[in-house]
Design an enzyme around this catalytic site. Structure first.
Site, short mmCIF file in Angstrom:
data_model
loop_
_atom_site.label_atom_id
_atom_site.label_comp_id
_atom_site.label_asym_id
_atom_site.label_seq_id
_atom_site.Cartn_x
_atom_site.Cartn_y
_atom_site.Cartn_z
N ASP A 1 11.72 12.37 13.76
CA ASP A 1 12.75 11.53 13.14
C ASP A 1 12.40 11.12 11.70
O ASP A 1 13.20 10.46 11.04
CB ASP A 1 13.00 10.27 13.99
CG ASP A 1 13.82 10.58 15.23
OD1 ASP A 1 14.31 11.72 15.37
OD2 ASP A 1 13.98 9.67 16.08
N ARG B 1 24.97 5.19 12.52
CA ARG B 1 24.57 5.17 13.94
C ARG B 1 23.23 4.49 14.14
O ARG B 1 22.98 3.93 15.20
CB ARG B 1 24.47 6.62 14.46
CG ARG B 1 25.80 7.29 14.66
CD ARG B 1 25.60 8.63 15.33
NE ARG B 1 24.55 8.52 16.33
CZ ARG B 1 23.70 9.49 16.64
NH1 ARG B 1 23.77 10.65 16.05
NH2 ARG B 1 22.78 9.30 17.56
N CYS C 1 24.03 19.48 20.29
CA CYS C 1 24.31 18.57 19.18
C CYS C 1 23.79 19.20 17.90
O CYS C 1 23.23 20.29 17.93
CB CYS C 1 23.71 17.20 19.43
SG CYS C 1 21.95 17.14 19.18
N LYS D 1 16.43 0.97 17.28
CA LYS D 1 17.60 1.49 17.99
C LYS D 1 17.17 2.21 19.27
O LYS D 1 17.76 2.02 20.33
CB LYS D 1 18.36 2.46 17.08
CG LYS D 1 19.32 3.37 17.79
CD LYS D 1 19.93 4.38 16.88
CE LYS D 1 19.22 5.71 16.79
NZ LYS D 1 19.37 6.61 17.94
N ASN D 2 16.13 3.03 19.16
CA ASN D 2 15.72 3.84 20.31
C ASN D 2 15.04 3.03 21.42
O ASN D 2 14.77 3.55 22.49
CB ASN D 2 14.82 5.00 19.87
CG ASN D 2 15.63 6.10 19.21
OD1 ASN D 2 16.86 6.03 19.15
ND2 ASN D 2 14.95 7.11 18.68
N ARG E 1 19.46 20.63 23.03
CA ARG E 1 19.15 19.36 23.71
C ARG E 1 19.64 19.28 25.16
O ARG E 1 20.52 18.47 25.49
CB ARG E 1 19.71 18.18 22.92
CG ARG E 1 18.97 17.98 21.63
CD ARG E 1 19.46 16.78 20.90
NE ARG E 1 18.67 15.61 21.16
CZ ARG E 1 18.82 14.47 20.50
NH1 ARG E 1 19.74 14.36 19.58
NH2 ARG E 1 18.06 13.44 20.76
C1 UD1 Z 1 14.52 10.94 21.61
C2 UD1 Z 1 15.02 10.06 20.48
C3 UD1 Z 1 15.23 10.90 19.21
C4 UD1 Z 1 13.95 11.66 18.89
C5 UD1 Z 1 13.44 12.43 20.09
C6 UD1 Z 1 12.09 13.08 19.85
C7 UD1 Z 1 16.27 8.34 21.63
C8 UD1 Z 1 17.59 7.74 21.96
N1 UD1 Z 1 16.28 9.45 20.89
O1 UD1 Z 1 15.53 11.90 21.88
O2 UD1 Z 1 15.57 10.02 18.16
O3 UD1 Z 1 14.21 12.56 17.83
O4 UD1 Z 1 13.30 11.57 21.23
O5 UD1 Z 1 11.16 12.12 19.48
O6 UD1 Z 1 15.23 7.81 22.00
N2 UD1 Z 1 14.22 18.75 26.30
C9 UD1 Z 1 14.49 19.72 27.24
N3 UD1 Z 1 15.04 19.32 28.44
C10 UD1 Z 1 15.27 18.01 28.72
C11 UD1 Z 1 14.97 17.02 27.77
C12 UD1 Z 1 14.44 17.42 26.56
O7 UD1 Z 1 14.28 20.91 27.01
O8 UD1 Z 1 15.74 17.71 29.83
C13 UD1 Z 1 13.65 19.16 24.99
C14 UD1 Z 1 14.57 18.81 23.81
O9 UD1 Z 1 15.56 19.79 23.60
C15 UD1 Z 1 13.57 18.73 22.68
C16 UD1 Z 1 12.32 18.14 23.35
O10 UD1 Z 1 12.48 18.40 24.74
O11 UD1 Z 1 13.26 20.01 22.19
C17 UD1 Z 1 12.11 16.65 23.16
O12 UD1 Z 1 13.32 15.98 23.39
P1 UD1 Z 1 13.40 14.49 23.94
O13 UD1 Z 1 12.09 13.80 23.77
O14 UD1 Z 1 14.00 14.50 25.29
O15 UD1 Z 1 14.44 13.85 22.91
P2 UD1 Z 1 15.48 12.72 23.26
O16 UD1 Z 1 14.91 11.86 24.32
O17 UD1 Z 1 16.82 13.31 23.45
#
Ligand code: UD1
Length: 420
Positions: free
Chosen positions: A307, A399, A119, A23-24, A124
């Protein structure tokens, strides 16, 4: 209509199961389709709710598609895309719709995507995505709830992420494919899904060096063309079935999986005593009677994936002894703990650490799914709890898991989907 799973615990799983495409990976690949007008053909696309939500968003933008849900082939025609707004109704269903920001900005020099809120698993933010877009030459404002990104022209720049971000890296790679000159992304996420996206973009004609490493160099090109690509297997789904076999003392073969993507996870599962055998595209799992407790902490790839944290906790509920589970990625990712306690689990929470006292028998109860991976852990617990477990609000699970209960049923589990 809300639905629930009704599970009768205690059945050993046996046989083989085929995991779906990731999915990701599918989500950023779908978003990337709007970077070209020549179309994209994807194979191994999972038919899950998040993919359907992304397809809805693409339809709003004018994309036409033909999705053979049975065999996972998706043909995308993106020749008539327009940069219309991605509304609240899409973003509230799926935060990953922010992945449209990068491609919209790259192709149309503007993006209007409703601003995501917090969320279930944490705040996030998307500040890192936005900062990087700005470095490429975009302006950012929020208007009536929409995140508005605009640029006259994107120009390559040096971007170093303070924190590893998966969708942040993907968004910025997509934003920079047409940016003038060279973009360097330092501290890029190296999750297999990021690599999958980059590989597909290269097939479409993007110039990216360092694919699969922490330093990505993107050289802007004028346009992208047609490509065909097969989505990598879903490592989280595969890992979930590993635990399902282990907690039921079963013996299963997981097909269409990539064990190399699960190294850190599989080695912890083996440390717990579970027997694992792998080949290039399969994982064989054999449960054992006496599991050992193991400590884990989550970290970006190639570390232990957040995950799979909730699912691994369920394995530790079966192990004799005390295990320490530390969550380093999301600040609120222990919502399954309260629910697991309803089944009789002994877990103590101390900030971002869960202390799991395993070896206690669980008994079935009503539990509530709170997020995607937490729901999977509740189903796994139900598979070995004594009596009936009813997992409510399984729309979270739908999902990201394709035919989850059908696949479990085919392995011998007693599980059915019912109205709530
Ligand atoms: C993606 C995955 C999710 C997985 C996560 C971590 C998808 C669609 N989802 O989510 O399933 O659990 O990676 O492996 O691929 N952060 C910030 N600022 C930002 C972006 C992120 O502070 O602009 C923080 C987040 O709050 C979190 C950490 O960085 O604590 C990692 O998040 P991130 O890798 O961005 O997760 P997603 O890409 O949302």
């Amino acid at each position: 209509m809300l639905e629930k799973f009704v599970i009768e615990g205690g059945k050993k799983l046996k046989g083989s199961v085929r995991v779906s495409g990731a999915k990701n990976s599918a989500l950023p690949l779908l978003a990337a389709s709007i970077l070209s007008d020549d179309g994209l053909i994807l194979h191994n696309v999972p038919d899950v709710a998040d993919v359907r939500t992304m397809l809805k968003a693409l339809e709003l933008l004018g994309v036409k598609f033909d999705f053979d849900r049975e065999n996972g082939t998706l043909e995308i025609d993106s020749s008539n895309v327009k940069p219309v707004e991605i509304p609240y109704d899409i973003i509230r269903r799926m935060r990953a719709s922010v992945l449209l920001m990068g491609p919209l900005l790259a192709r149309f020099k503007k993006a209007y995507v409703y601003t995501p809120g917090g969320c279930a698993i944490g705040a996030r933010p998307i500040d890192l995505h936005i900062e990087a877009f700005k470095k490429l030459g975009a302006t950012y404002t929020v208007k009536e709830g929409y995140s508005v990104l605009k640029t006259r022209k994107l120009k390559g720049n040096y971007i170093c992420f303070d924190k590893v971000t998966v969708t942040g890296t993907e968004n910025v790679v997509m934003a920079s494919v047409f940016a003038q000159g060279e973009t360097i992304i330092e501290n890029a996420a190296i999750e297999p899904e990021v690599e999958d996206l980059c590989r597909c973009l290269v097939k479409m004609g993007a110039k990216i060096e360092g694919v699969g490493t922490k330093t990505l160099r993107i050289f802007g090109v004028k346009s992208l063309g047609k490509a065909e690509h097969t989505v990598i297997p879903d490592r989280i789904e595969a890992g979930t079935f590993v635990i399902a076999a282990a907690v039921t003392n079963g013996k299963i073969k997981i097909e269409n999986a990539n064990p190399y993507h699960l190294d850190a996870f599989l080695s912890k599962v083996e440390d717990a005593g579970v027997e694992i055998e792998t080949g290039d595209d399969f994982i064989k799992v054999k449960g054992v009677k006496n599991l050992k407790s193991v400590d884990i902490e989550t970290s970006p790839y190639p570390g232990f994936p957040t995950d799979l944290q909730a699912q691994f906790m369920v394995l530790m509920l079966k192990a004799e002894g005390v295990s320490r589970i530390k969550e380093n990625i999301f600040e609120n990712r222990f919502q399954h703990v309260q629910e697991l306690k309803r089944l009789g689990a002994d877990i103590l929470l101390d900030g971002n650490i869960a202390i799991v006292k395993g070896g206690k028998a669980l008994t079935g109860a009503d539990v509530m799914a709170t997020d995607l991976r937490a729901s999977a852990s509740l189903v796994l617990a139900g598979l070995f709890a004594k009596g009936e477990t009813r997992v409510h609000r399984i729309y979270h699970l739908d999902r990201g898991y394709q035919n989850f209960e059908k696949k479990l049923k085919a392995l011998g589990a007693k599980i059915k989907r019912d109205r709530d």
